[in-house]
Design a protein around this motif. Sequence first.
Motif, PDB file in Angstrom:
ATOM      1  N   SER A   4      46.917  43.061  45.380  1.00 28.78           N
ATOM      2  CA  SER A   4      45.944  42.930  44.288  1.00 28.78           C
ATOM      3  C   SER A   4      46.199  43.968  43.205  1.00 28.78           C
ATOM      4  CB  SER A   4      44.518  43.091  44.825  1.00 28.78           C
ATOM      5  OG  SER A   4      44.224  42.073  45.768  1.00 28.78           O
ATOM      6  N   GLN A  60      43.297  37.616  30.344  1.00 31.08           N
ATOM      7  CA  GLN A  60      42.079  38.416  30.395  1.00 31.08           C
ATOM      8  C   GLN A  60      41.129  37.919  31.483  1.00 31.08           C
ATOM      9  OE1 GLN A  60      41.555  41.210  28.901  1.00 31.08           O
ATOM     10  NE2 GLN A  60      39.464  41.470  29.697  1.00 31.08           N
ATOM     11  N   LEU A  61      41.035  36.607  31.667  1.00 31.44           N
ATOM     12  CA  LEU A  61      40.205  36.051  32.742  1.00 31.44           C
ATOM     13  C   LEU A  61      40.731  36.460  34.110  1.00 31.44           C
ATOM     14  CD1 LEU A  61      39.455  32.449  31.372  1.00 31.44           C
ATOM     15  CD2 LEU A  61      37.820  34.331  31.664  1.00 31.44           C
ATOM     16  N   ASN A  62      42.038  36.438  34.284  1.00 32.07           N
ATOM     17  CA  ASN A  62      42.634  36.836  35.568  1.00 32.07           C
ATOM     18  C   ASN A  62      42.397  38.317  35.849  1.00 32.07           C
ATOM     19  OD1 ASN A  62      43.641  34.273  36.163  1.00 32.07           O
ATOM     20  ND2 ASN A  62      45.552  34.649  35.019  1.00 32.07           N
ATOM     21  N   LEU A  64      39.834  40.118  34.823  1.00 30.68           N
ATOM     22  CA  LEU A  64      38.431  40.283  35.181  1.00 30.68           C
ATOM     23  C   LEU A  64      38.159  39.803  36.604  1.00 30.68           C
ATOM     24  CD1 LEU A  64      36.682  39.188  31.854  1.00 30.68           C
ATOM     25  CD2 LEU A  64      36.875  41.501  32.790  1.00 30.68           C
ATOM     26  N   SER A  65      38.951  38.827  37.076  1.00 30.70           N
ATOM     27  CA  SER A  65      38.745  38.354  38.458  1.00 30.70           C
ATOM     28  C   SER A  65      39.144  39.419  39.466  1.00 30.70           C
ATOM     29  CB  SER A  65      39.553  37.081  38.700  1.00 30.70           C
ATOM     30  OG  SER A  65      40.936  37.327  38.617  1.00 30.70           O
ATOM     31  N   TYR A  66      40.066  40.307  39.075  1.00 32.58           N
ATOM     32  CA  TYR A  66      40.468  41.396  39.965  1.00 32.58           C
ATOM     33  C   TYR A  66      39.700  42.689  39.667  1.00 32.58           C
ATOM     34  CZ  TYR A  66      44.497  38.653  41.488  1.00 32.58           C
ATOM     35  OH  TYR A  66      45.301  37.680  42.016  1.00 32.58           O
ATOM     36  N   ASP A  67      39.295  42.852  38.409  1.00 32.09           N
ATOM     37  CA  ASP A  67      38.603  44.085  38.037  1.00 32.09           C
ATOM     38  C   ASP A  67      37.508  43.737  37.039  1.00 32.09           C
ATOM     39  OD1 ASP A  67      37.788  46.621  37.444  1.00 32.09           O
ATOM     40  OD2 ASP A  67      39.633  47.219  36.385  1.00 32.09           O
ATOM     41  N   ASP A  68      36.286  43.575  37.567  1.00 32.98           N
ATOM     42  CA  ASP A  68      35.183  43.174  36.688  1.00 32.98           C
ATOM     43  C   ASP A  68      34.679  44.323  35.826  1.00 32.98           C
ATOM     44  OD1 ASP A  68      34.149  44.693  38.684  1.00 32.98           O
ATOM     45  OD2 ASP A  68      32.597  43.268  39.277  1.00 32.98           O
ATOM     46  N   LYS A  69      35.218  45.519  36.016  1.00 31.25           N
ATOM     47  CA  LYS A  69      34.835  46.668  35.213  1.00 31.25           C
ATOM     48  C   LYS A  69      35.874  46.996  34.125  1.00 31.25           C
ATOM     49  CE  LYS A  69      32.153  48.846  38.921  1.00 31.25           C
ATOM     50  NZ  LYS A  69      31.997  50.064  39.763  1.00 31.25           N
ATOM     51  N   ASP A  70      36.747  46.070  33.853  1.00 32.36           N
ATOM     52  CA  ASP A  70      37.780  46.282  32.832  1.00 32.36           C
ATOM     53  C   ASP A  70      37.113  46.559  31.472  1.00 32.36           C
ATOM     54  OD1 ASP A  70      40.701  46.031  32.024  1.00 32.36           O
ATOM     55  OD2 ASP A  70      39.753  44.590  30.657  1.00 32.36           O
TER      56      ASP A  70
END
Length: 364
Positions: A4, A60-62, A64-70
């Motif tokens: 990840s 950008q969507l991908n 956020l799926s791994y890091d919602d605090k981006d």
Amino acid sequence: MENSDTLLRDLKNRRKLIKASITRIENFVADPINLGSSPEMFAARRDRLTNIFKEYEEVQLNILSYDDKDVEDVGIIEDRYFNVMSKITSILKKLTQTDSMCTNVSNSKLPNIEIPSYDGRDFTKFKPFIDLFLAVIHNNSSLSDVQKLFYLRKSLTHDALSVIENLPLVNQSYKEALELLNKRFDNEARLISNHINIILELPCMQKGTAAAIRSFISGVQQQMYALKNLGQPVQHWDMLLISILTKKLDQYTNRAFQLDRDPNTLPTMVDFISFLERRAMALEDSGDKSSTITSNKSPTAHNKVSNIATTSNKSNKLCLFCQGTGHAIHGCPRFKLAALEDRLRATIRFCTKIIVLMRIMRNL
């Protein structure tokens, strides 16, 4: 977990590359130098920007799926995207309108340019002829050399035609024809000599009328400009030209020029031409007319007195110097430009008439 982190790092690197591509397109559009590029260049970058922004949204969507605090601010990228797209659209619109205007101008029907024929008798007319031919026929890329040769032969007569008349009507003959004509007629030394001879052979002015003076000025200036275009230092020929040209003036105009100029400085051609222009204008303003009074009967003494009295009373209408109407002798342009002795003679003649009139009136 490691996979990840690796995927997230790769996605963020991909996002950096996308943002760098957007920046390059943005800089290209903002550079004024690139405004001269073709519409296709801007259209290609518009399409590229559209694809890049779609890819940015997916990446950008991908992320956020791994890091919602981006912390990426997507709004800033969107604003840059729409700003660049609007500029490209505006530029493409202007470029399209310019191309349309150019197309309309190029497709418009212009009047045909007729090339005057050249007979080879006057060397001074060869340069204007060949320059017009080169502009209209020679530079026309739609014509073959044999077609250009045909038009060239059609535009020549007499001696000029005989120079290339025997060349075969083939493509290779066209360049040879131009070389032969230039060798025969484009003789710089002969052209210069011809223009100088025209100045030397200018006809002498019989009467210093406004029309004669203006014709004289025109003839001189045409030859001077021609010599200047041929690289001759006519600006250093002032005294030589003035000495030649003053001998071609009528005696009154020549005398007026000698009286008008400053005897302490050498005259220039500018001064000479300026004087002639002023004199012609003065003659035009005065009407340059003469009137005569004839009578079938011999005038009596009383009639003479009446004529003199009438002339004196109407001095504001009849000039006793030039016999013109509409001005008195003191307002006569020709009187003002005349030599001093001529003005004195006219003044004495006028005063004598007044004295005679007064004596006659006293004895009545």
